[in-house]
Design a protein around this motif. Structure first.
Motif, PDB file in Angstrom:
ATOM      1  N   ASN A 147       0.853  -1.189   0.000  1.00  0.00           N
ATOM      2  CA  ASN A 147       0.000   0.000   0.000  1.00  0.00           C
ATOM      3  C   ASN A 147       0.896   1.248   0.000  1.00  0.00           C
ATOM      4  OD1 ASN A 147      -1.699   2.104   0.535  1.00  0.00           O
ATOM      5  ND2 ASN A 147      -2.827   1.053   2.164  1.00  0.00           N
ATOM      6  N   PRO A 148       0.874   2.040  -1.081  1.00  0.00           N
ATOM      7  CA  PRO A 148       1.762   3.202  -1.149  1.00  0.00           C
ATOM      8  C   PRO A 148       1.473   4.252  -0.068  1.00  0.00           C
ATOM      9  CG  PRO A 148       0.337   3.079  -3.089  1.00  0.00           C
ATOM     10  CD  PRO A 148       0.067   1.849  -2.272  1.00  0.00           C
ATOM     11  N   ALA A 149       0.294   4.182   0.559  1.00  0.00           N
ATOM     12  CA  ALA A 149      -0.029   5.143   1.623  1.00  0.00           C
ATOM     13  C   ALA A 149       0.562   4.716   2.961  1.00  0.00           C
ATOM     14  CB  ALA A 149      -1.550   5.288   1.743  1.00  0.00           C
ATOM     15  N   CYS A 150       1.140   3.506   3.014  1.00  0.00           N
ATOM     16  CA  CYS A 150       1.706   2.998   4.270  1.00  0.00           C
ATOM     17  C   CYS A 150       3.220   3.170   4.308  1.00  0.00           C
ATOM     18  CB  CYS A 150       1.398   1.509   4.444  1.00  0.00           C
ATOM     19  SG  CYS A 150      -0.315   1.191   4.862  1.00  0.00           S
ATOM     20  N   SER A 151       3.756   3.450   5.491  1.00  0.00           N
ATOM     21  CA  SER A 151       5.206   3.491   5.709  1.00  0.00           C
ATOM     22  C   SER A 151       5.511   2.535   6.851  1.00  0.00           C
ATOM     23  CB  SER A 151       5.653   4.891   6.131  1.00  0.00           C
ATOM     24  OG  SER A 151       5.250   5.841   5.191  1.00  0.00           O
ATOM     25  N   TYR A 152       6.331   1.534   6.567  1.00  0.00           N
ATOM     26  CA  TYR A 152       6.711   0.548   7.591  1.00  0.00           C
ATOM     27  C   TYR A 152       8.211   0.559   7.798  1.00  0.00           C
ATOM     28  CZ  TYR A 152       2.367  -1.633   8.718  1.00  0.00           C
ATOM     29  OH  TYR A 152       1.119  -1.860   9.237  1.00  0.00           O
ATOM     30  N   TYR A 153       8.630   0.456   9.067  1.00  0.00           N
ATOM     31  CA  TYR A 153      10.044   0.479   9.398  1.00  0.00           C
ATOM     32  C   TYR A 153      10.408  -0.738  10.244  1.00  0.00           C
ATOM     33  CZ  TYR A 153       9.655   5.134   7.610  1.00  0.00           C
ATOM     34  OH  TYR A 153       9.405   6.195   6.769  1.00  0.00           O
ATOM     35  N   GLU A 195      -3.833  13.274   7.134  1.00  0.00           N
ATOM     36  CA  GLU A 195      -4.051  12.579   8.403  1.00  0.00           C
ATOM     37  C   GLU A 195      -3.211  11.310   8.468  1.00  0.00           C
ATOM     38  OE1 GLU A 195      -8.771  13.833   8.401  1.00  0.00           O
ATOM     39  OE2 GLU A 195      -8.195  11.801   8.970  1.00  0.00           O
ATOM     40  N   GLY A 196      -2.559  11.108   9.594  1.00  0.00           N
ATOM     41  CA  GLY A 196      -1.754   9.896   9.764  1.00  0.00           C
ATOM     42  C   GLY A 196      -2.297   9.043  10.884  1.00  0.00           C
ATOM     43  N   ASN A 197      -2.175   7.714  10.722  1.00  0.00           N
ATOM     44  CA  ASN A 197      -2.613   6.792  11.768  1.00  0.00           C
ATOM     45  C   ASN A 197      -1.482   5.794  12.041  1.00  0.00           C
ATOM     46  OD1 ASN A 197      -4.677   3.973  12.089  1.00  0.00           O
ATOM     47  ND2 ASN A 197      -4.679   5.632  13.552  1.00  0.00           N
ATOM     48  N   VAL A 198      -1.035   5.741  13.295  1.00  0.00           N
ATOM     49  CA  VAL A 198      -0.022   4.747  13.669  1.00  0.00           C
ATOM     50  C   VAL A 198      -0.727   3.399  13.708  1.00  0.00           C
ATOM     51  CG1 VAL A 198       1.592   3.980  15.444  1.00  0.00           C
ATOM     52  CG2 VAL A 198       1.286   6.431  15.022  1.00  0.00           C
ATOM     53  N   LEU A 199      -0.308   2.480  12.834  1.00  0.00           N
ATOM     54  CA  LEU A 199      -0.994   1.193  12.720  1.00  0.00           C
ATOM     55  C   LEU A 199      -0.436   0.169  13.699  1.00  0.00           C
ATOM     56  CD1 LEU A 199      -0.983   1.050   8.837  1.00  0.00           C
ATOM     57  CD2 LEU A 199      -2.948   1.549  10.283  1.00  0.00           C
ATOM     58  N   ASN A 200       0.861   0.257  13.944  1.00  0.00           N
ATOM     59  CA  ASN A 200       1.472  -0.772  14.762  1.00  0.00           C
ATOM     60  C   ASN A 200       2.858  -0.346  15.219  1.00  0.00           C
ATOM     61  OD1 ASN A 200       1.471  -3.222  15.961  1.00  0.00           O
ATOM     62  ND2 ASN A 200       1.047  -4.389  14.091  1.00  0.00           N
ATOM     63  N   SER A 223       7.587  14.992   7.545  1.00  0.00           N
ATOM     64  CA  SER A 223       8.095  15.206   6.183  1.00  0.00           C
ATOM     65  C   SER A 223       6.958  15.175   5.165  1.00  0.00           C
ATOM     66  CB  SER A 223       9.170  14.176   5.824  1.00  0.00           C
ATOM     67  OG  SER A 223       8.576  12.943   5.514  1.00  0.00           O
ATOM     68  N   LEU A 224       5.868  14.486   5.499  1.00  0.00           N
ATOM     69  CA  LEU A 224       4.698  14.447   4.603  1.00  0.00           C
ATOM     70  C   LEU A 224       3.753  15.624   4.861  1.00  0.00           C
ATOM     71  CD1 LEU A 224       3.811  10.616   4.828  1.00  0.00           C
ATOM     72  CD2 LEU A 224       4.844  11.816   2.880  1.00  0.00           C
ATOM     73  N   HIS A 225       4.145  16.503   5.810  1.00  0.00           N
ATOM     74  CA  HIS A 225       3.345  17.681   6.184  1.00  0.00           C
ATOM     75  C   HIS A 225       1.949  17.290   6.680  1.00  0.00           C
ATOM     76  CE1 HIS A 225       6.556  20.073   4.564  1.00  0.00           C
ATOM     77  NE2 HIS A 225       6.454  19.447   3.413  1.00  0.00           N
ATOM     78  N   LEU A 226       1.889  16.194   7.445  1.00  0.00           N
ATOM     79  CA  LEU A 226       0.593  15.794   7.993  1.00  0.00           C
ATOM     80  C   LEU A 226       0.147  16.791   9.055  1.00  0.00           C
ATOM     81  CD1 LEU A 226       0.962  11.916   8.380  1.00  0.00           C
ATOM     82  CD2 LEU A 226       0.253  13.256   6.399  1.00  0.00           C
ATOM     83  N   ALA A 227      -1.167  16.918   9.207  1.00  0.00           N
ATOM     84  CA  ALA A 227      -1.704  17.815  10.241  1.00  0.00           C
ATOM     85  C   ALA A 227      -1.636  17.150  11.606  1.00  0.00           C
ATOM     86  CB  ALA A 227      -3.149  18.176   9.916  1.00  0.00           C
ATOM     87  N   GLY A 280       4.583   0.980  11.931  1.00  0.00           N
ATOM     88  CA  GLY A 280       3.909   1.261  10.666  1.00  0.00           C
ATOM     89  C   GLY A 280       2.898   2.371  10.807  1.00  0.00           C
ATOM     90  N   MET A 281       2.691   3.061   9.697  1.00  0.00           N
ATOM     91  CA  MET A 281       1.799   4.226   9.693  1.00  0.00           C
ATOM     92  C   MET A 281       1.065   4.294   8.355  1.00  0.00           C
ATOM     93  SD  MET A 281       3.296   8.061   9.800  1.00  0.00           S
ATOM     94  CE  MET A 281       3.622   8.316   8.075  1.00  0.00           C
ATOM     95  N   LEU A 282      -0.175   4.773   8.399  1.00  0.00           N
ATOM     96  CA  LEU A 282      -0.964   5.014   7.183  1.00  0.00           C
ATOM     97  C   LEU A 282      -1.201   6.517   7.070  1.00  0.00           C
ATOM     98  CD1 LEU A 282      -2.950   3.949   4.889  1.00  0.00           C
ATOM     99  CD2 LEU A 282      -4.722   4.054   6.654  1.00  0.00           C
ATOM    100  N   ALA A 283      -0.951   7.091   5.892  1.00  0.00           N
ATOM    101  CA  ALA A 283      -1.206   8.526   5.693  1.00  0.00           C
ATOM    102  C   ALA A 283      -2.244   8.696   4.590  1.00  0.00           C
ATOM    103  CB  ALA A 283       0.084   9.247   5.306  1.00  0.00           C
ATOM    104  N   VAL A 284      -3.343   9.365   4.903  1.00  0.00           N
ATOM    105  CA  VAL A 284      -4.388   9.650   3.919  1.00  0.00           C
ATOM    106  C   VAL A 284      -4.669  11.149   3.971  1.00  0.00           C
ATOM    107  CG1 VAL A 284      -6.766   9.215   3.214  1.00  0.00           C
ATOM    108  CG2 VAL A 284      -5.406   7.357   4.165  1.00  0.00           C
ATOM    109  N   LEU A 285      -4.494  11.809   2.824  1.00  0.00           N
ATOM    110  CA  LEU A 285      -4.543  13.268   2.774  1.00  0.00           C
ATOM    111  C   LEU A 285      -3.572  13.805   3.830  1.00  0.00           C
ATOM    112  CD1 LEU A 285      -8.377  13.698   2.165  1.00  0.00           C
ATOM    113  CD2 LEU A 285      -6.519  13.722   0.492  1.00  0.00           C
TER     114      LEU A 285
END
Ligand SMILES: CC(C)(COP(=O)(O)OP(=O)(O)OC[C@H]1O[C@@H](n2cnc3c(N)ncnc32)[C@H](O)[C@@H]1OP(=O)(O)O)[C@@H](O)C(=O)NCCC(=O)NCCS
Length: 151
Positions: free
Chosen positions: A37-43, A63-68, A94-98, A56-61
């Motif tokens: 999922n390109p909207a997800c960032s996992y480390y 807004e970011g959500n820490v998934l795990n 860096s993604l300029h999330l609110a 892991g995190m999901l960014a939509v517009l």
């Protein structure tokens, strides 16, 4: 210990770590879908080639959500969780999330303490959100001043 973007070859170890850390662990298919999922960032946090933690995190517009976030029990209290969360927070900035938001079991004092150290604050409660055992989720949010909404 080094932190890098999670790779498909890390998934096997991530599934084993999930089983150690959570009563309702994610499956291999869930990790595959998240990494695709390109909207997800996992480390992944690795020590001598061994996966010792991930986040892991999901960014939509904006807004970011820490998934795990999870650290192997043998490597806890050594700053790994802090380093993994810092990586997510920097990515979010860096993604300029609110804002970044997350849910955490009400009894999970260690995780709540970690989140509070990064400036997350309690904004609500989801009743009966978790299973095995049934438990409420505390909602926590970290606001970024530089977010696109200016909030
Ligand atoms: C929560 C978790 C990721 C913390 O990882 P960690 O590598 O042990 O955390 P760190 O060593 O980086 O500690 C950072 C901060 O977290 C808090 N913390 C971590 N473990 C704690 C504990 N056992 N008791 C109280 N606070 C704790 C502290 O505020 C700590 O700061 P300090 O060292 O200055 O006291 C880890 O305990 C874990 O994997 N838990 C199981 C999975 C989980 O619950 N994930 C969260 C899902 S919402």
């Amino acid at each position: 210990m080094i932190i890098t973007a999670m790779k498909p070859s890390d998934i096997g170890q991530a599934v084993m770590l999930e089983r150690l850390c959570f009563s309702v662990p994610w499956s291999e298919d869930m990790f595959v879908s998240e990494l695709n999922n390109p909207a997800c960032s996992y480390y992944a946090a690795c020590d001598n080639g061994r996966l010792i933690g991930f986040s892991g995190m999901l960014a939509v517009l904006d807004e970011g959500n820490v998934l795990n976030i999870a650290v192997h029990p043998m490597y806890r209290r050594q700053g790994v969780g802090r380093a993994l969360l810092e990586t997510l927070v920097k990515k979010a900035a860096s993604l300029h999330l609110a804002f970044l938001t997350l849910e955490v079991r009400e009894s999970n004092k260690s995780a709540i303490s970690l989140y509070e150290k990064f400036g997350f604050s309690r904004v609500g409660l989801r009743r009966g959100y978790y299973e095995r055992p049934k438990e409420d989720a505390v909602l926590m949010t970290l606001y970024f001043k530089q977010g696109r909404t200016g909030s």
